[in-house]
Design an enzyme around this catalytic site. Structure first.
Site, PDB file in Angstrom:
ATOM      1  N   ARG A  20       0.852  -1.168  -0.047  1.00 51.59           N
ATOM      2  CA  ARG A  20       0.004  -0.105  -0.244  1.00 51.59           C
ATOM      3  C   ARG A  20       0.851   1.317   0.026  1.00 51.59           C
ATOM      4  NH1 ARG A  20      -0.781   4.569   2.642  1.00 51.59           N
ATOM      5  NH2 ARG A  20      -0.469   3.540   4.719  1.00 51.59           N
ATOM      6  N   ASP A  21       1.501   1.297   0.972  1.00 56.31           N
ATOM      7  CA  ASP A  21       2.336   2.678   1.252  1.00 56.31           C
ATOM      8  C   ASP A  21       3.411   2.776   0.085  1.00 56.31           C
ATOM      9  OD1 ASP A  21       3.346   5.073   2.122  1.00 56.31           O
ATOM     10  OD2 ASP A  21       3.136   4.431   4.194  1.00 56.31           O
ATOM     11  N   HIS A 212       3.835   4.189  12.899  1.00 57.61           N
ATOM     12  CA  HIS A 212       4.025   4.402  11.642  1.00 57.61           C
ATOM     13  C   HIS A 212       5.208   5.236  11.515  1.00 57.61           C
ATOM     14  CE1 HIS A 212       2.394   3.777   7.238  1.00 57.61           C
ATOM     15  NE2 HIS A 212       2.893   5.081   7.223  1.00 57.61           N
ATOM     16  N   HIS A 214       8.161   7.139   9.008  1.00 58.19           N
ATOM     17  CA  HIS A 214       8.887   7.252   7.903  1.00 58.19           C
ATOM     18  C   HIS A 214      10.135   7.884   8.033  1.00 58.19           C
ATOM     19  CE1 HIS A 214       5.638   6.988   4.937  1.00 58.19           C
ATOM     20  NE2 HIS A 214       4.788   7.108   6.010  1.00 58.19           N
ATOM     21  N   CYS A 245       4.181   9.911   1.349  1.00 61.37           N
ATOM     22  CA  CYS A 245       2.921  10.501   1.424  1.00 61.37           C
ATOM     23  C   CYS A 245       2.877  11.473   0.455  1.00 61.37           C
ATOM     24  CB  CYS A 245       2.699  10.957   2.611  1.00 61.37           C
ATOM     25  SG  CYS A 245       0.933  11.761   2.890  1.00 61.37           S
ATOM     26  N   ASN A 254       8.953   4.537   4.227  1.00 62.69           N
ATOM     27  CA  ASN A 254       8.914   3.791   5.660  1.00 62.69           C
ATOM     28  C   ASN A 254      10.080   3.308   5.945  1.00 62.69           C
ATOM     29  OD1 ASN A 254       5.973   3.630   4.397  1.00 62.69           O
ATOM     30  ND2 ASN A 254       5.682   3.643   6.527  1.00 62.69           N
TER      31      ASN A 254
END
Length: 317
Positions: A20-21, A212, A214, A245, A254
């Site tokens: 996803r990310d 979460h 980064h 993002c 991440n």
């Protein structure tokens, strides 16, 4: 001399968010079959939790327009829990219809990021989450929450902890007590992480918090250790360090899954993940995508990877 030891939890849980990310930031189309193949590789490493996609409008993130097909194609991996990021009610309906059993809600800590990310203020965005929660409850689907830019916003700077507490209280009123705190733009530092987690855990003892992180400014792992010291043991990470993002300027990927797993194992914090298999998966991600997002292990290898000793005598003077 008395030996002192850093007190850390014995185990940690990793949520793999590369599908996803990581994938969402790639402009060049990743074929659906490659996404499915990589997800299967992640599952083969011992990873038991995967954020598999986001059910966002295809115009917003074209890379994830195949969300339904991806989810339906990995339903046979019954020993893995799949989660999807959900921006709205339509996304929740699509996710549940595809077989997702856990939804992660999307919310920002600041109005500026929320307007950029969701086209709504924090208050309005949170109100729009209620129908999603109601649908999930009716469908017997789990729901967790998130707070993006919790440790600093690229538009507004430092976020007052009182704002985080207010959002958490609103989550509690919705019956959501599992919350991901995101350092979306990588502005957090270990002291800030430690202090904020100490406060929110004190104010909301029934909540389960996850991180979460980064790695925009190279502090993600230090922040992870600070979280461990507060007995927070659930972490999102992305194989090969992919991610970012689209609504946070200069946000990097991440923390790499292979980096955090390697470091945790070195410190005696077990994850249940096979590091060798994970490193092979990271190499395959890099080969498939064409680059990594800043993985240290892909460059240096694990500590256990020793090199040949130099030959010959050492001359002094």
């Amino acid at each position: 001399m008395t030996e002192s030891k850093m007190l850390l939890p014995k185990k940690a849980t990793i949520w793999e968010v590369c599908p996803r990310d990581g994938f969402q930031m790639e402009e060049e189309w990743i074929p659906t079959e490659d996404k499915i193949r990589l997800i299967r590789l992640f599952a083969n490493t011992g990873i038991k939790n995967i954020e598999v996609t986001s059910f966002v409008h295809p115009r917003a993130i074209p890379q994830l327009k195949d969300a339904e097909e991806v989810v339906k194609s990995v339903q046979d991996l019954t020993d893995v829990k799949f989660r999807a990021l959900i921006p709205n009610l339509k996304g929740a309906e699509r996710a549940i219809g595809s077989g997702i059993k856990k939804l992660k809600l999307l919310l920002s800590a600041t109005d500026s990021h929320s307007l950029s990310n969701s086209n709504a203020t924090v208050k309005d965005a949170q109100a729009k989450l209620l129908p999603i929660v109601e649908l999930a409850n009716k469908s017997n689907v789990e729901v967790s929450g998130s707070i993006a830019v919790a440790f600093g916003c690229p538009f507004e700077g430092k976020v007052p902890v009182e704002r985080i507490l207010t959002i958490l209280e609103d989550y509690r009123k919705m019956g959501i007590t599992e919350i991901s705190l995101a350092d979306t733009s990588g502005t957090g530092d270990p002291k800030l992480i430690y202090d904020v987690l100490g406060l929110v855990k004190q104010e909301f003892p029934e909540f389960t918090f996850s991180m979460h992180l980064h790695n925009t400014r190279g502090m993600a792992f230090a922040n992870a250790v600070a979280a461990l010291q507060q007995n927070v043991t659930i972490f999102d990470s992305s194989t090969a360090g992919l991610g970012g993002c689209p609504y946070a300027p200069n946000a990097a990927g991440n923390i790499a899954s292979e980096d955090i797993v390697h470091a945790f194992h070195e410190m005696g914090v077990e994850t249940g993940i096979d590091l060798d298999k994970l490193l092979e998966a990271a190499k395959e991600v890099k080969n498939t995508i064409g680059h990594d997002g800043g993985s240290f292990l892909l460059k240096a290898g694990p500590n256990s990877q020793l090199h040949c000793k130099p030959k010959g005598q050492i001359k002094l003077g």
